[in-house]
Design an enzyme around this catalytic site. Structure first.
Site, PDB file in Angstrom:
ATOM      1  CD  GLU A 219      -2.431   1.209   2.817  1.00 19.79           C
ATOM      2  OE1 GLU A 219      -2.975   2.252   3.208  1.00 19.79           O
ATOM      3  OE2 GLU A 219      -2.427   0.149   3.490  1.00 19.79           O
ATOM      4  CD  GLU A 224      -3.608   7.512   5.272  1.00 13.78           C
ATOM      5  OE1 GLU A 224      -4.592   6.899   5.729  1.00 13.78           O
ATOM      6  OE2 GLU A 224      -2.441   7.287   5.625  1.00 13.78           O
TER       7      GLU A 224
END
Length: 464
Positions: A219, A224
């Site tokens: 990932e 974010e």
């Protein structure tokens, strides 16, 4: 996160036509993917528009018996009476299409809006927290091979308060979504999700997860963020062993408290462009990942980086990831290709403190409580647009203000006075693998010893 779907767990002899026959008139929603054009770019040929759309995750959908009278999912997981095994489950259960608007997903041109909450016709506000994937015209996920490449997009996080997380990231999912004889929908219905947190799901890579194993894969978190704090973080894996914490870059956590902020150096009260470069040791798409580099553009000009020398992640600064393959392992995954995921969510257990509270951001420990967000920010949403990927320097014109030389130190202003600790040359130098030239570049053009500035293309030269 959402909850409906259409085709899916159908036996091999009961493909799309049978699914249609299984639907009761007026009770099922057709699966229509919202169109979201994207662009693939090269320095020689410019940017070419791609035939792409988005698809809502499989786990957010309604699984039901043929007549819709019973759900195949219970509070404890899959109904084992209806789904004792994969073949029986495929005969008994169907996966339904979604209403994307009520699932918090809207597209307009090249813009994607993801909403945390949706207000229904009855006036009730529900948390929908959607997660979608980039889907190609062939019905499979678009596989982005970004080693030695860059990914750029425009983003508006101005409505996102403490506790919200707008995420754009890469996951090494199977391009088909694990499509098989019992799951004919595959990627077209958002199946096959995995990430470095190894979530235990009802289905694992499109297959009924009777063993309750985690869905683990590499990932790369590109974004974010909310309007108060942001991080980008690689999470490599070796098999089912993953670096769950990652070794990310958060400007606030590094002491640059007025960088990512409303009215800050990068003004998060307004849209901006984000560019992430995956720079290799030899400047090619087959080299070893040496550096993950972040660049921002706002008002047509490149924003000075938070950290002197650039906002970067290197192998030396990512030693915690070594047991899981390290930065080079992340690079291997980028070279094989990864799927683009986009989501918005909040955190009822930890209030997203790891992102924006304490040493990570200006938020209080309780500000991110989802009930607070609902009460005070019911319109929380993110807008992501103009997604492009390709050769480094090919996706965005950073303008005359291009500058990767770094901004001021965390809690000081820039002065003309030399510091007593300075031991380098008066002329600023770029670090190994850093950018040292290209059209519009006004940052360092001299490389630290023993490296030299090597031309890669008209927009990008690199210290090698």
């Amino acid at each position: 996160m959402g909850q409906k779907t259409l085709q899916g767990l159908v036996a091999a002899a009961a493909l799309a036509a049978s699914v249609a026959n299984a639907q009761q008139p007026g009770t099922f929603t057709p699966e229509v993917h919202p169109t979201l054009p994207t662009w693939k770019c090269t320095t020689s040929g410019g940017c070419v528009q791609q035939d792409t759309s988005v698809v809502l995750d499989w786990n957010y959908r309604w699984f039901h018996t043929e007549d819709g009278s019973k759900s195949c999912i219970t509070s404890s997981g899959v109904d084992r009476t209806l789904c004792p095994d994969e073949a029986t489950c495929a005969k008994n259960c169907f996966v339904e299409g979604v209403n994307y608007t009520s699932s918090g997903v809207e597209t307009s041109g090249s813009s994607l809006t993801l909403r945390q909450f949706f207000k229904g016709s009855d006036g009730a506000i529900n948390s929908v927290s959607p997660r979608v994937y980039l889907l190609g015209g062939d019905g499979n996920y678009v596989v982005l091979k970004l080693l030695g490449q860059e990914l750029s997009f425009d983003v508006d996080v101005s409505s996102l308060p403490c506790g919200e997380n707008a995420a754009l990231y890469l996951s090494e999912m199977d391009a088909t979504g694990g499509r098989n004889e019992y799951n004919t929908g595959g990627a077209e219905y958002g199946s096959g999700y995995c990430d470095a947190q190894c979530p235990v799901q009802n289905w694992n890579n499109g297959t009924l997860n009777t063993g309750r194993v985690g869905s683990c894969c590499n990932e790369m978190d590109i974004l974010e963020a909310n309007s108060k704090a942001e991080a980008f973080t690689p999470h490599p894996c070796i098999g089912n062993s993953c670096d769950k914490s990652g070794c990310g870059f958060n400007a606030y956590a590094r002491g640059y408290h007025n960088y990512w902020a409303p009215g800050g150096t990068l003004d998060t009260s307004r849209p901006f462009t984000m560019i992430t470069r995956f720079v290799t040791d030899d400047g090619t798409t087959s080299g070893k990942l040496a550096r993950i580099e972040r660049v921002y553009v706002q008002d047509g000009k490149k924003v000075p980086s938070a950290a002197p020398g650039g906002d970067v992640i290197t192998a030396d600064g990512c030693t915690s990831a070594q047991p899981y393959g390290g930065l080079s392992g992340m690079g291997d995954a980028l070279g094989r290709g990864m799927v683009l995921a986009l989501s918005i969510w909040n955190d009822a257990s930890g209030y997203m403190n790891w992102l924006d509270a304490g040493s990570n951001g200006p938020c209080s420990d309780t500000e991110g409580n989802p009930s607070n967000i609902l009460a005070n920010h019911p319109d929380a949403h993110v807008v992501l647009s103009n997604i492009r990927w390709g050769d480094i320097g090919s996706t965005v014109d950073t303008g005359d203000g291009d500058n990767n030389g770094g901004g001021p130190n965390p809690s000081s202003t820039t002065t003309a006075t030399a510091t007593t600790t300075s031991s380098g040359p008066a002329e600023p130098t770029q670090t190994h693998y850093g950018q040292c030239g290209g059209k519009g570049w006004t940052g360092p053009t001299r490389c630290e010893t023993p490296y030299t500035c090597k031309y890669q293309n008209d927009w990008y030269s690199q210290c090698l």
